[in-house]
Scaffold this active site. Structure first.
Site, PDB file in Angstrom:
ATOM      1  N   ASP A   4       0.820  -1.210   0.000  1.00 29.18           N
ATOM      2  CA  ASP A   4       0.000   0.000   0.000  1.00 29.18           C
ATOM      3  C   ASP A   4       0.860   1.270   0.000  1.00 29.18           C
ATOM      4  O   ASP A   4       1.912   1.305  -0.644  1.00 29.18           O
ATOM      5  CB  ASP A   4      -0.926  -0.033   1.222  1.00 29.18           C
ATOM      6  CG  ASP A   4      -2.295   0.564   0.947  1.00 29.18           C
ATOM      7  OD1 ASP A   4      -2.377   1.802   0.838  1.00 29.18           O
ATOM      8  OD2 ASP A   4      -3.263  -0.207   0.851  1.00 29.18           O
ATOM      9  N   HIS A  61      -3.734   5.984   3.630  1.00 27.83           N
ATOM     10  CA  HIS A  61      -4.481   4.833   3.137  1.00 27.83           C
ATOM     11  C   HIS A  61      -3.963   3.525   3.723  1.00 27.83           C
ATOM     12  O   HIS A  61      -4.729   2.703   4.236  1.00 27.83           O
ATOM     13  CB  HIS A  61      -4.401   4.813   1.613  1.00 27.83           C
ATOM     14  CG  HIS A  61      -5.289   3.817   0.943  1.00 27.83           C
ATOM     15  ND1 HIS A  61      -4.891   2.517   0.685  1.00 27.83           N
ATOM     16  CD2 HIS A  61      -6.553   3.919   0.461  1.00 27.83           C
ATOM     17  CE1 HIS A  61      -5.866   1.876   0.064  1.00 27.83           C
ATOM     18  NE2 HIS A  61      -6.894   2.694  -0.081  1.00 27.83           N
ATOM     19  N   SER A 221     -11.233  -0.707  -0.801  1.00 23.72           N
ATOM     20  CA  SER A 221      -9.945  -0.750  -0.100  1.00 23.72           C
ATOM     21  C   SER A 221     -10.130  -1.088   1.366  1.00 23.72           C
ATOM     22  O   SER A 221      -9.247  -1.683   2.003  1.00 23.72           O
ATOM     23  CB  SER A 221      -9.232   0.603  -0.205  1.00 23.72           C
ATOM     24  OG  SER A 221      -8.689   0.802  -1.478  1.00 23.72           O
TER      25      SER A 221
END
Length: 233
Positions: A4, A61, A221
């Site tokens: 990620d 994220h 996600s």
């Protein structure tokens, strides 16, 4: 392995729970590749954007995703989190603007598999097929590694409009769509009778953010790491 934007490994949740993977064969900050795996001082993973051992999350994220993985096995919202029953290997291939190259993602996949990861969480994707990515995930499958992918946030049918890596024809790959609080398909989530395998919560999910913060995010996600976390258990 959380492939990620990196993970804030100093977040108190990860520190107190000792959830971050440690490469015990590597001596920290000695400038030597102690385990001869091709990476110097890779004590907690690797930053493929800058080709270094400093893993940080300048987007948020990856930290959010990692918190969801851990949160599948325990309560991450308490003041003193319990010791983790799973370990998270942070691998950064996307930068602060959320962009990354497929070649860096491929390197992260090989690193994860070759350094003992049992599950790969891939909360990312694009519309372009890549043979090298297909080969990397086929290699992961050959090593008995489970591959969890986000189905995509276009609200379209992946049977018709494929997203990669979610649509790659690899045994052991799970494509995850996002559901709402009412267990219905989230409007943004990609779906597909043949290519999206399971749905999990992906709407307004509360999880970790950098600098020991918490916050909400939505998307496939967020749905994928629930499946990765349950699989880890």
């Amino acid at each position: 392995a959380v492939i990620d934007t990196g993970v804030d490994i100093e977040h108190f949740v990860f520190v107190q729970s000792e959830a971050i993977w440690t490469n015990t064969k590597e001596i920290p900050r000695n400038g030597i590749d102690d385990d001869n795996n091709g990476f110097v001082d890779d004590v907690n993973g690797w930053n493929f954007v800058e080709d270094g051992a400093h893993i940080y999350d300048d987007d948020g994220h990856g930290t959010h995703v990692a918190g969801i993985v851990l949160g599948a096995s325990q309560d991450i919202l308490v003041r003193s989190p319990a010791l983790a029953r799973i370990k998270i290997m942070p691998l950064k291939f996307m930068s602060g603007d959320g962009s990354g190259t497929t070649s860096d993602a491929i390197q992260a996949i090989y690193y994860a598999v070759n350094n003992g990861a049992n599950i790969l969480n891939n909360s990312w994707g694009g519309e372009e097929y890549g043979r090298s990515l297909h080969e990397a995930l086929t290699y992961a499958y050959s090593k008995k590694v489970l591959i969890v992918t986000a189905s995509g946030n276009f609200g379209t049918d992946n049977d018709v409009r494929p997203i990669y890596p979610a649509n790659l024809d690899v045994p052991g790959l799970v494509s995850v769509g996002a559901t709402t609080d009412w267990d219905t398909l989230a409007g943004f989530s990609d779906y597909g009778a043949n290519t999206v395998h399971i749905g999990s919560p992906g709407s307004s999910i509360l999880s970790t953010f950098p600098n020991s913060r918490f916050g909400y995010s939505s998307g496939t996600s967020m749905a994928a790491p629930f499946v990765a976390g349950v699989a880890a258990m």
